[in-house]
Design a protein around this motif. Structure first.
Motif, PDB file in Angstrom:
ATOM      1  N   ALA A 144      28.420 -32.693  23.973  1.00 50.63           N
ATOM      2  CA  ALA A 144      29.844 -32.744  24.323  1.00 50.63           C
ATOM      3  C   ALA A 144      30.430 -31.351  24.547  1.00 50.63           C
ATOM      4  O   ALA A 144      31.274 -31.173  25.425  1.00 50.63           O
ATOM      5  N   ASP A 145      29.983 -30.364  23.787  1.00 51.65           N
ATOM      6  CA  ASP A 145      30.510 -29.007  23.917  1.00 51.65           C
ATOM      7  C   ASP A 145      29.593 -28.089  24.720  1.00 51.65           C
ATOM      8  O   ASP A 145      29.863 -26.896  24.843  1.00 51.65           O
ATOM      9  N   LEU A 146      28.536 -28.625  25.274  1.00 46.67           N
ATOM     10  CA  LEU A 146      27.579 -27.851  26.059  1.00 46.67           C
ATOM     11  C   LEU A 146      28.103 -27.652  27.477  1.00 46.67           C
ATOM     12  O   LEU A 146      28.679 -28.572  28.069  1.00 46.67           O
ATOM     13  N   ASP A 147      27.879 -26.477  28.018  1.00 44.73           N
ATOM     14  CA  ASP A 147      28.213 -26.215  29.415  1.00 44.73           C
ATOM     15  C   ASP A 147      27.079 -26.777  30.274  1.00 44.73           C
ATOM     16  O   ASP A 147      26.096 -26.095  30.569  1.00 44.73           O
ATOM     17  N   VAL A 148      27.199 -28.042  30.656  1.00 44.49           N
ATOM     18  CA  VAL A 148      26.140 -28.739  31.385  1.00 44.49           C
ATOM     19  C   VAL A 148      25.842 -28.043  32.707  1.00 44.49           C
ATOM     20  O   VAL A 148      24.679 -27.917  33.096  1.00 44.49           O
ATOM     21  N   THR A 149      26.846 -27.562  33.385  1.00 44.68           N
ATOM     22  CA  THR A 149      26.627 -26.883  34.662  1.00 44.68           C
ATOM     23  C   THR A 149      25.725 -25.666  34.481  1.00 44.68           C
ATOM     24  O   THR A 149      24.811 -25.433  35.275  1.00 44.68           O
ATOM     25  N   ARG A 150      25.950 -24.916  33.437  1.00 51.64           N
ATOM     26  CA  ARG A 150      25.111 -23.740  33.167  1.00 51.64           C
ATOM     27  C   ARG A 150      23.676 -24.171  32.869  1.00 51.64           C
ATOM     28  O   ARG A 150      22.713 -23.548  33.318  1.00 51.64           O
ATOM     29  N   PHE A 151      23.531 -25.224  32.102  1.00 51.17           N
ATOM     30  CA  PHE A 151      22.214 -25.751  31.779  1.00 51.17           C
ATOM     31  C   PHE A 151      21.485 -26.178  33.053  1.00 51.17           C
ATOM     32  O   PHE A 151      20.307 -25.849  33.259  1.00 51.17           O
ATOM     33  N   VAL A 152      22.159 -26.906  33.932  1.00 51.72           N
ATOM     34  CA  VAL A 152      21.548 -27.365  35.179  1.00 51.72           C
ATOM     35  C   VAL A 152      21.240 -26.165  36.078  1.00 51.72           C
ATOM     36  O   VAL A 152      20.189 -26.142  36.739  1.00 51.72           O
ATOM     37  N   ASP A 153      22.118 -25.180  36.094  1.00 58.04           N
ATOM     38  CA  ASP A 153      21.841 -23.968  36.879  1.00 58.04           C
ATOM     39  C   ASP A 153      20.511 -23.352  36.472  1.00 58.04           C
ATOM     40  O   ASP A 153      19.757 -22.867  37.321  1.00 58.04           O
ATOM     41  N   ASN A 154      20.215 -23.365  35.186  1.00 56.63           N
ATOM     42  CA  ASN A 154      18.935 -22.838  34.721  1.00 56.63           C
ATOM     43  C   ASN A 154      17.766 -23.651  35.292  1.00 56.63           C
ATOM     44  O   ASN A 154      16.730 -23.091  35.638  1.00 56.63           O
ATOM     45  N   GLU A 155      17.934 -24.958  35.399  1.00 54.45           N
ATOM     46  CA  GLU A 155      16.872 -25.804  35.954  1.00 54.45           C
ATOM     47  C   GLU A 155      16.643 -25.517  37.434  1.00 54.45           C
ATOM     48  O   GLU A 155      15.547 -25.739  37.948  1.00 54.45           O
ATOM     49  N   ARG A 156      17.657 -25.001  38.105  1.00 56.31           N
ATOM     50  CA  ARG A 156      17.507 -24.683  39.526  1.00 56.31           C
ATOM     51  C   ARG A 156      16.492 -23.567  39.771  1.00 56.31           C
ATOM     52  O   ARG A 156      15.962 -23.443  40.859  1.00 56.31           O
ATOM     53  N   TYR A 157      16.218 -22.759  38.759  1.00 58.74           N
ATOM     54  CA  TYR A 157      15.159 -21.748  38.911  1.00 58.74           C
ATOM     55  C   TYR A 157      13.834 -22.414  39.248  1.00 58.74           C
ATOM     56  O   TYR A 157      12.931 -21.775  39.786  1.00 58.74           O
ATOM     57  N   GLY A 158      13.727 -23.672  38.944  1.00 60.69           N
ATOM     58  CA  GLY A 158      12.509 -24.411  39.259  1.00 60.69           C
ATOM     59  C   GLY A 158      12.202 -24.445  40.738  1.00 60.69           C
ATOM     60  O   GLY A 158      11.040 -24.581  41.130  1.00 60.69           O
ATOM     61  N   TYR A 159      13.216 -24.326  41.592  1.00 63.17           N
ATOM     62  CA  TYR A 159      12.951 -24.265  43.033  1.00 63.17           C
ATOM     63  C   TYR A 159      12.090 -23.048  43.348  1.00 63.17           C
ATOM     64  O   TYR A 159      11.167 -23.116  44.154  1.00 63.17           O
TER      65      TYR A 159
END
Length: 143
Positions: A53-68
């Motif tokens: 609930a208090d996690l910055d989900v967008t930041r977390f997903v941005d990290n997953e984008r490094y997978g590209y």
């Protein structure tokens, strides 16, 4: 850009979540789609929703984008095709892969409660490939 109708997108999302759910049963915690522009939550278990609930989900997903980038790097460096990544955390494991068709790639990640003996993530990867074969990759793109 996307010419996939809404109902087809819903079917694809349901099939994807079903593949993860069949694989992980009650251990499935969450399922997310992402591309270079956005992300979409497909499934989130109630207890996990409270924890993030208090996690910055967008930041977390941005990290997953490094997978590209890493996917392309691994494809260039190894003699075998890169399929997926698994990360272990205390209490859960996260699986990430890319659904692709030519140049179009959509990322998907999901997490599962840890369990004794672990998981056969290769089998999950194969199941997801079967789902993707039934839909155009654009059907999985986040809204």
């Amino acid at each position: 850009m996307r010419d996939v109708n809404v109902e087809r997108r819903r079917e694809a999302a349901r099939a994807l979540v079903e593949a993860f759910s069949t694989f992980g049963d009650d251990a499935l915690r969450d399922v997310w789609l992402f591309d270079q522009r956005g992300h979409e939550r497909l499934y989130l278990r109630d207890d996990v929703a409270e924890k993030i609930a208090d996690l910055d989900v967008t930041r977390f997903v941005d990290n997953e984008r490094y997978g590209y980038v890493t996917r392309d790097t691994y494809s260039d460096l190894y003699y075998a095709d890169f399929a997926y990544t698994v990360r272990g955390f205390d209490g859960f494991e996260q699986f990430r892969t890319f659904l692709s068709d030519g140049d179009r790639k959509v990322g998907v990640f999901a997490s599962f409660d840890r369990r004794e003996g672990g998981y056969d993530f290769g089998a999950l990867s194969d199941s997801l490939a079967e789902v993707v074969a039934d839909y155009p990759v654009d059907a999985f793109g986040p809204e």
